[in-house]
Design an enzyme around this catalytic site. Structure first.
Site, mmCIF file in Angstrom:
data_model
loop_
_atom_site.group_PDB
_atom_site.id
_atom_site.type_symbol
_atom_site.label_atom_id
_atom_site.label_comp_id
_atom_site.label_asym_id
_atom_site.label_seq_id
_atom_site.Cartn_x
_atom_site.Cartn_y
_atom_site.Cartn_z
ATOM 1 N N ARG A 180 63.546 108.138 130.580
ATOM 2 C CA ARG A 180 63.150 108.024 129.182
ATOM 3 C C ARG A 180 62.972 109.355 128.468
ATOM 4 N NH1 ARG A 180 57.866 104.553 128.135
ATOM 5 N NH2 ARG A 180 58.829 103.343 129.808
ATOM 6 N N HIS A 238 70.781 98.923 127.147
ATOM 7 C CA HIS A 238 69.410 99.431 127.010
ATOM 8 C C HIS A 238 68.466 98.326 126.514
ATOM 9 C CE1 HIS A 238 66.782 102.980 126.814
ATOM 10 N NE2 HIS A 238 66.249 102.468 125.720
ATOM 11 N N TYR A 257 70.898 98.542 106.566
ATOM 12 C CA TYR A 257 71.429 99.205 105.367
ATOM 13 C C TYR A 257 72.296 100.418 105.682
ATOM 14 C CZ TYR A 257 67.704 96.503 103.120
ATOM 15 O OH TYR A 257 66.877 95.503 102.697
#
Length: 379
Positions: free
Chosen positions: A33, A79, A123
């Site tokens: 991570r 993931h 968007y």
């Protein structure tokens, strides 16, 4: 006869169980991570986003694709950790005020140096940059190892081939369990000069390499005011501080009048908060030499500082502002990365460059063998 419930109870050592569980968790966070790989400079989520995009044929010569589609593909195939973490990683890879060489070409609102956040993924649109394509060059030529994904249905690269030194060019930041990393961006041509020197002279000392790299090259500009000895010590130890000051110039207004214009600000300083801080000090009458502050920025940064009178010394005023505001800031470097054996450690600049060259040599040999095998099969 019913089983006695106590026969199913197993005695365990609580201290040992807690210790083992915590170590497993810590190593998972460190390796999967928070820390980047020294070879390609990527964390697992970043690597998976880029691989997902190349699988979607989302290259720089193709139209931009909705980020929600990319995030969905990454989450479903590679993931499985929530869409927000994936999109946040995408946004950072697209921000030219954080990355010296962005890996994603964003279309839409991807945040700004003012501290604004990016628009929602429904968007915005994105595609890979040429730099990202170079980072993944050779994926189809058996350049690197692949491993199964979390569900065993797909495969993903363990590391990218890395035709460009991404770790040093774009830097990295992350907090793991008990350790952190914070690597500044550098200039691509300067890093390449250092790599060429290391290829020609493998036993070269660190000092000539640092003279080639010179120091961090922040995308927001600014001036590093540390001595060469300090910069050399930072790169030798793999950790240390860099002092960055804003770049400014004196603009003549005629008749002895002038104003100070700040054109570059330190890395990771939010411009709107910086101006708020100066305005607050002005309001509290803590800067007697300053009359007004204005933000005239468009695409380029332009912060105008008006002195109280023409007799005010510009250097004296700026020295005071450097002490009181984030016009001067510190970058705490910590080159803590995963080496080629997946072991976290703090590396010097020479070790980072050596690991990259070693990786490139392996990639070159594997690609050559792959092409040779194809020729032999055809013959």
């Amino acid at each position: 006869m019913e089983d006695n419930i106590f026969d199913k109870v197993h005695e365990v050592d609580l201290e040992k169980t807690m210790k083992d569980s915590y170590i497993d968790y810590a190593m998972s966070v460190i390796a999967s991570r928070a820390l980047p790989d020294v070879r390609d400079g990527l964390k697992p989520v970043q690597r998976r986003v880029l691989y997902s995009m190349i699988e979607l044929n989302n290259g720089p010569d193709k139209p931009h694709r909705k980020c929600a589609r990319i995030v969905g593909d990454t989450m479903g195939k590679y993931h499985p950790h929530g869409d927000s973490s994936i999109y946040d990683a995408m946004v950072v890879l697209a921000q030219d005020f954080k990355k010296g060489m962005p890996l994603i070409d964003g279309h839409g609102n991807f945040g700004s140096i003012e501290g604004d956040g990016a628009a929602a993924m429904r968007y915005t649109e994105a595609r890979l940059t040429e730099f990202a394509m170079a980072l993944m060059e050779g994926l189809n030529d058996d350049a690197v190892d692949f491993r199964d994904t979390y569900d065993g249905e797909e495969s993903e690269p363990v590391v990218m081939p890395g035709a460009v030194p991404n770790l040093l060019c774009n830097g990295s930041a992350g907090i793991a369990v008990g350790m952190a990393t914070n690597i500044p961006p550098h200039n691509l041509s300067e890093v390449c000069d250092a790599l060429l020197l290391l290829i020609e002279k493998p036993d070269v000392e660190i000092e000539p390499l640092v003279r080639k790299v010179k120091g961090p090259d922040f995308p927001t500009g600014g001036i590093i005011i540390d001595s060469f000895a300090t910069i050399l010590a930072n790169y030798t130890q793999g950790r240390g501080n860099f002092r960055i000051r804003a770049k400014w110039e004196k603009e003549d207004l005629g008749q002895g009048q002038y104003q100070i214009v700040v054109t570059e600000i330190p890395y990771q300083v939010v411009k709107s908060k910086l101006i708020e801080r100066i305005a607050l000090l002005l309001q509290e009458k803590k800067i007697p030499l300053l009359s007004d502050v204005r933000d005239e920025s468009t695409h380029d940064i332009r912060i105008v500082l008006e002195p109280k009178s023409r007799n005010v010394d510009a250097n004296l005023l700026m020295e005071y502002l450097f002490r009181q505001t984030e016009l001067e800031s510190r970058f705490n470097m910590n080159m803590n990365v995963l080496d080629s054996d997946n072991v976290p450690r703090v590396m010097s600049i020479k070790e980072v460059l050596q690991e990259f060259l070693r990786h490139r040599q392996i990639v070159l040999q594997r690609r050559s063998n792959y092409r040779l095998q194809k020729i032999n099969n055809r013959l």
